[in-house]
Scaffold this motif. Structure first.
Motif, PDB file in Angstrom:
ATOM      1  N   ASP A   1      57.350  55.489 -21.596  1.00 31.12           N
ATOM      2  CA  ASP A   1      57.157  54.797 -22.567  1.00 31.12           C
ATOM      3  C   ASP A   1      55.138  53.651 -22.913  1.00 31.12           C
ATOM      4  O   ASP A   1      55.974  53.309 -23.190  1.00 31.12           O
ATOM      5  CB  ASP A   1      58.328  54.254 -23.399  1.00 31.12           C
ATOM      6  CG  ASP A   1      59.510  55.086 -23.117  1.00 31.12           C
ATOM      7  OD1 ASP A   1      59.472  55.931 -23.083  1.00 31.12           O
ATOM      8  OD2 ASP A   1      60.378  54.462 -23.408  1.00 31.12           O
TER       9      ASP A   1
ATOM     10  N   THR B   1      57.822  67.180 -19.009  1.00 31.02           N
ATOM     11  CA  THR B   1      57.571  66.939 -20.292  1.00 31.02           C
ATOM     12  C   THR B   1      56.397  67.990 -20.015  1.00 31.02           C
ATOM     13  O   THR B   1      55.171  68.086 -19.639  1.00 31.02           O
ATOM     14  CB  THR B   1      57.114  65.330 -20.755  1.00 31.02           C
ATOM     15  OG1 THR B   1      58.312  64.666 -20.420  1.00 31.02           O
ATOM     16  CG2 THR B   1      57.104  66.000 -21.896  1.00 31.02           C
TER      17      THR B   1
ATOM     18  N   HIS C   1      54.354  59.470 -21.337  1.00 34.80           N
ATOM     19  CA  HIS C   1      56.111  60.005 -22.111  1.00 34.80           C
ATOM     20  C   HIS C   1      57.459  59.785 -21.331  1.00 34.80           C
ATOM     21  O   HIS C   1      57.780  59.237 -22.330  1.00 34.80           O
ATOM     22  CB  HIS C   1      55.877  61.614 -21.687  1.00 34.80           C
ATOM     23  CG  HIS C   1      57.057  62.524 -23.138  1.00 34.80           C
ATOM     24  ND1 HIS C   1      56.881  62.386 -24.397  1.00 34.80           N
ATOM     25  CD2 HIS C   1      58.243  62.521 -22.394  1.00 34.80           C
ATOM     26  CE1 HIS C   1      57.653  62.640 -25.341  1.00 34.80           C
ATOM     27  NE2 HIS C   1      58.484  62.862 -23.894  1.00 34.80           N
ATOM     28  N   LEU C   2      57.835  59.430 -20.170  1.00 30.52           N
ATOM     29  CA  LEU C   2      58.551  59.242 -19.807  1.00 30.52           C
ATOM     30  C   LEU C   2      58.716  57.217 -19.038  1.00 30.52           C
ATOM     31  O   LEU C   2      59.924  56.624 -19.290  1.00 30.52           O
ATOM     32  CB  LEU C   2      59.225  60.139 -18.374  1.00 30.52           C
ATOM     33  CG  LEU C   2      60.117  60.630 -18.387  1.00 30.52           C
ATOM     34  CD1 LEU C   2      60.288  61.898 -17.200  1.00 30.52           C
ATOM     35  CD2 LEU C   2      61.099  60.559 -19.891  1.00 30.52           C
TER      36      LEU C   2
ATOM     37  N   ASP D   1      55.521  61.011 -16.448  1.00 29.52           N
ATOM     38  CA  ASP D   1      54.957  62.305 -17.313  1.00 29.52           C
ATOM     39  C   ASP D   1      54.132  61.683 -17.734  1.00 29.52           C
ATOM     40  O   ASP D   1      53.889  62.078 -19.448  1.00 29.52           O
ATOM     41  CB  ASP D   1      56.062  62.589 -17.821  1.00 29.52           C
ATOM     42  CG  ASP D   1      56.989  63.744 -17.457  1.00 29.52           C
ATOM     43  OD1 ASP D   1      56.856  64.016 -15.673  1.00 29.52           O
ATOM     44  OD2 ASP D   1      58.150  64.303 -17.756  1.00 29.52           O
TER      45      ASP D   1
ATOM     46  N   ALA E   1      52.888  60.649 -27.550  1.00 26.48           N
ATOM     47  CA  ALA E   1      53.251  61.810 -26.966  1.00 26.48           C
ATOM     48  C   ALA E   1      51.673  61.934 -27.038  1.00 26.48           C
ATOM     49  O   ALA E   1      50.427  63.131 -26.875  1.00 26.48           O
ATOM     50  CB  ALA E   1      53.906  62.730 -28.037  1.00 26.48           C
TER      51      ALA E   1
ATOM     52  N   SER F   1      57.004  60.365 -30.518  1.00 24.76           N
ATOM     53  CA  SER F   1      58.101  60.946 -31.237  1.00 24.76           C
ATOM     54  C   SER F   1      59.501  60.542 -31.807  1.00 24.76           C
ATOM     55  O   SER F   1      60.160  60.779 -31.857  1.00 24.76           O
ATOM     56  CB  SER F   1      57.477  62.182 -29.870  1.00 24.76           C
ATOM     57  OG  SER F   1      58.918  62.101 -28.991  1.00 24.76           O
ATOM     58  N   GLN F   2      60.049  60.256 -30.770  1.00 24.65           N
ATOM     59  CA  GLN F   2      61.272  59.520 -31.141  1.00 24.65           C
ATOM     60  C   GLN F   2      61.840  58.558 -31.616  1.00 24.65           C
ATOM     61  O   GLN F   2      63.045  58.370 -32.412  1.00 24.65           O
ATOM     62  CB  GLN F   2      62.323  59.139 -29.673  1.00 24.65           C
ATOM     63  CG  GLN F   2      62.398  60.294 -28.599  1.00 24.65           C
ATOM     64  CD  GLN F   2      62.941  61.644 -29.074  1.00 24.65           C
ATOM     65  OE1 GLN F   2      64.972  61.456 -29.241  1.00 24.65           O
ATOM     66  NE2 GLN F   2      62.910  62.438 -29.013  1.00 24.65           N
TER      67      GLN F   2
ATOM     68  N   ASP G   1      59.406  54.453 -27.677  1.00 24.59           N
ATOM     69  CA  ASP G   1      60.459  55.416 -26.768  1.00 24.59           C
ATOM     70  C   ASP G   1      59.800  56.817 -26.492  1.00 24.59           C
ATOM     71  O   ASP G   1      59.034  57.584 -28.135  1.00 24.59           O
ATOM     72  CB  ASP G   1      61.493  55.448 -27.092  1.00 24.59           C
ATOM     73  CG  ASP G   1      62.226  57.050 -26.396  1.00 24.59           C
ATOM     74  OD1 ASP G   1      61.670  56.763 -25.279  1.00 24.59           O
ATOM     75  OD2 ASP G   1      63.874  56.974 -26.720  1.00 24.59           O
ATOM     76  N   GLU G   2      58.908  57.174 -26.065  1.00 23.22           N
ATOM     77  CA  GLU G   2      58.170  58.931 -26.022  1.00 23.22           C
ATOM     78  C   GLU G   2      57.033  59.208 -26.443  1.00 23.22           C
ATOM     79  O   GLU G   2      57.101  59.775 -27.388  1.00 23.22           O
ATOM     80  CB  GLU G   2      59.772  59.592 -26.140  1.00 23.22           C
ATOM     81  CG  GLU G   2      60.566  59.878 -25.338  1.00 23.22           C
ATOM     82  CD  GLU G   2      61.287  60.712 -24.511  1.00 23.22           C
ATOM     83  OE1 GLU G   2      60.916  62.408 -25.537  1.00 23.22           O
ATOM     84  OE2 GLU G   2      62.377  61.055 -24.327  1.00 23.22           O
TER      85      GLU G   2
END
Length: 150
Positions: A79, A13, A76-77, A59, A106, A122-123, A103-104
């Motif tokens: 969470d 990412t 990021h991945l 990430d 940032a 973000s998600q 989820d995700e």
């Protein structure tokens, strides 16, 4: 016997805020997204001198200092946020807590009185507001709505 690996593609990412200084300016923190680590450098000699590599979540895209001896790394991945103790010695330089985020995530910033951690997710189109003194406690969730005008 296996041959040399060719055609490796690194799909990590993109970083958000991958570099931070501790408040004293004596240590440089850098997310190593491809290797899922936080790299710590000493700056007291004028040139960066590598101190330690600390395993965090998958990430890591952002690092922010809460204090001289505490950094929050946004994964990021995974969470999650890895809270890293930067204290020197045997007890320091390690992840001391992992905070689930949704989820995700940032980025994270610290602000306010009392101090709060604002985590972008973000998600989910959210900002989660955490108490840094009790990051596993209940979060206040701010939903971010998309507004369309014609």
């Amino acid at each position: 016997m296996a041959g040399a690996q060719t055609g490796f593609a690194n799909f990590e990412t993109p970083p958000v805020s991958p570099i931070a200084l501790t408040p004293s300016g004596t240590r440089l923190l850098v997310t190593n997204t491809a290797d899922n680590r936080l790299e710590v450098f000493d700056l007291t000699s004028g040139n960066p001198v590598w101190i330690r590599s600390i395993a965090v979540g998958l990430d890591p895209v952002s690092v922010r200092c809460r204090s001289e001896n505490e950094a929050w790394v946004v994964n990021h991945l995974s969470d999650s946020i890895s809270i890293v103790d930067l204290s020197p010695g045997i007890a320091g330089m390690r992840v001391v807590r992992t905070v689930p985020t949704g989820d995700e995530p940032a980025d994270v910033v610290f602000a306010g009185a009392p101090l709060r951690a604002f985590v972008s997710v973000s998600q989910l189109n959210q900002v989660r507001v955490l108490d840094p003194a009790n990051p596993l406690g209940p979060a206040t969730i701010i939903n971010i709505c998309l507004l369309y005008t014609s």
